[in-house]
Write an enzyme that holds these catalytic residues in place. Structure first.
Site, PDB file in Angstrom:
ATOM      1  N   THR A   7      -4.376  40.658  -2.963  1.00 58.15           N
ATOM      2  CA  THR A   7      -4.348  39.533  -2.024  1.00 58.15           C
ATOM      3  C   THR A   7      -3.704  38.329  -2.689  1.00 58.15           C
ATOM      4  O   THR A   7      -3.866  38.122  -3.892  1.00 58.15           O
ATOM      5  CB  THR A   7      -5.760  39.138  -1.539  1.00 58.15           C
ATOM      6  N   LYS A  12     -10.023  34.076  -0.399  1.00 58.30           N
ATOM      7  CA  LYS A  12     -10.558  35.422  -0.173  1.00 58.30           C
ATOM      8  C   LYS A  12     -11.013  36.040  -1.490  1.00 58.30           C
ATOM      9  O   LYS A  12     -12.063  36.659  -1.576  1.00 58.30           O
ATOM     10  CB  LYS A  12      -9.460  36.336   0.392  1.00 58.30           C
ATOM     11  N   ASP A  66      -8.282  43.033   5.415  1.00 59.18           N
ATOM     12  CA  ASP A  66      -7.573  42.403   6.518  1.00 59.18           C
ATOM     13  C   ASP A  66      -8.612  41.841   7.472  1.00 59.18           C
ATOM     14  O   ASP A  66      -9.621  42.494   7.754  1.00 59.18           O
ATOM     15  CB  ASP A  66      -6.670  43.419   7.222  1.00 59.18           C
ATOM     16  N   ALA A  67      -8.358  40.616   7.950  1.00 58.52           N
ATOM     17  CA  ALA A  67      -9.359  39.971   8.810  1.00 58.52           C
ATOM     18  C   ALA A  67      -8.686  39.373  10.023  1.00 58.52           C
ATOM     19  O   ALA A  67      -7.473  39.170  10.048  1.00 58.52           O
ATOM     20  CB  ALA A  67     -10.084  38.878   8.019  1.00 58.52           C
ATOM     21  N   ASP A 144     -11.516  28.504   9.351  1.00 56.62           N
ATOM     22  CA  ASP A 144     -12.865  28.058   8.964  1.00 56.62           C
ATOM     23  C   ASP A 144     -13.287  26.736   9.621  1.00 56.62           C
ATOM     24  O   ASP A 144     -14.447  26.593  10.019  1.00 56.62           O
ATOM     25  CB  ASP A 144     -12.990  27.932   7.436  1.00 56.62           C
TER      26      ASP A 144
END
Ligand code: IMP
Length: 191
Positions: A7, A12, A66-67, A144
């Site tokens: 990443t 993260k 993955d989000a 966020d």
């Protein structure tokens, strides 16, 4: 035990490092391996494909995550397109799409794909909540500042990493991985 996390997102990585350290995993960030993300509907498929391509390059046990943010009033948008939508519309753009919309429910989903030969596993978890009226908070990343997890008054961006990790989609999926490693008794020998 050592595990690579492909990443380029340092937030993260920091979230994941803390969760997996509870399971005795030393997580190493890998920014140099291209993940080659396929277009797809399912985060699990996207993460698994990316993990396989990264593994072909690295040849060491690794994870890819993955989000995406799924907004109910927008029929699940942006979902798997969250990265692109964040770059183009951003938090403000999402709030504009939801102007005058009373339904604010949304969830984050995280898919963590692990390639730990001979195993290939994907862990998927969600956190439900609502989209805030205004962006709030300086912490975290991405969406966020506009996501308030269920049962809380603050956005993820108003919480520290430890607090976000108690609730988040990513921390939940990573704890599933941690439990799986424990149950398989995967220790240094495999990692
Ligand atoms: P990615 O493809 O997994 O990097 O995530 C897609 C996009 O979803 C990112 O660009 C972020 O904007 C957003 N996203 C993913 N996870 C989170 C999170 O934990 N908080 C806020 N936004 C997130």
């Amino acid at each position: 035990m050592k595990l690579y996390f492909a990443t380029s997102n340092r937030h993260k990585y920091e979230e994941a490092r803390r969760v997996l350290s509870e399971y005795g995993v030393e997580l190493v960030q890998l920014t140099s391996v291209p993940k080659l993300e396929i277009q797809g509907e399912s985060l699990a498929d996207i993460a698994l494909n990316a993990a396989r391509t990264a593994y072909l390059r690295l040849g060491e046990p690794l994870i890819v995550e993955d989000a995406g943010l799924y907004i109910e009033a927008l029929k699940g948008f942006p979902g798997p397109y969250s990265s692109y939508v964040y770059k183009t519309l951003g938090c403000r753009g999402i709030l504009r799409l939801l102007e005058d919309e009373e339904r604010r429910e949304a969830y984050f989903e995280s898919a963590v794909a692990a390639i730990i030969p001979p195993y290939e596993e994907v862990f998927v978890a969600r956190v439900h909540g609502v989209i805030a009226a205004e962006p709030r908070g300086e912490g975290g990343f991405g969406f966020d500042p506009i996501f308030i997890p269920r049962g809380e008054a603050r956005t993820f961006a108003e919480m520290g990493v430890e607090e976000k990790n108690r609730l988040s989609h990513r921390a939940r999926a990573l704890r599933m991985l941690g439990e799986w490693l424990r149950s398989r008794k995967i220790k240094r020998a495999q990692l």
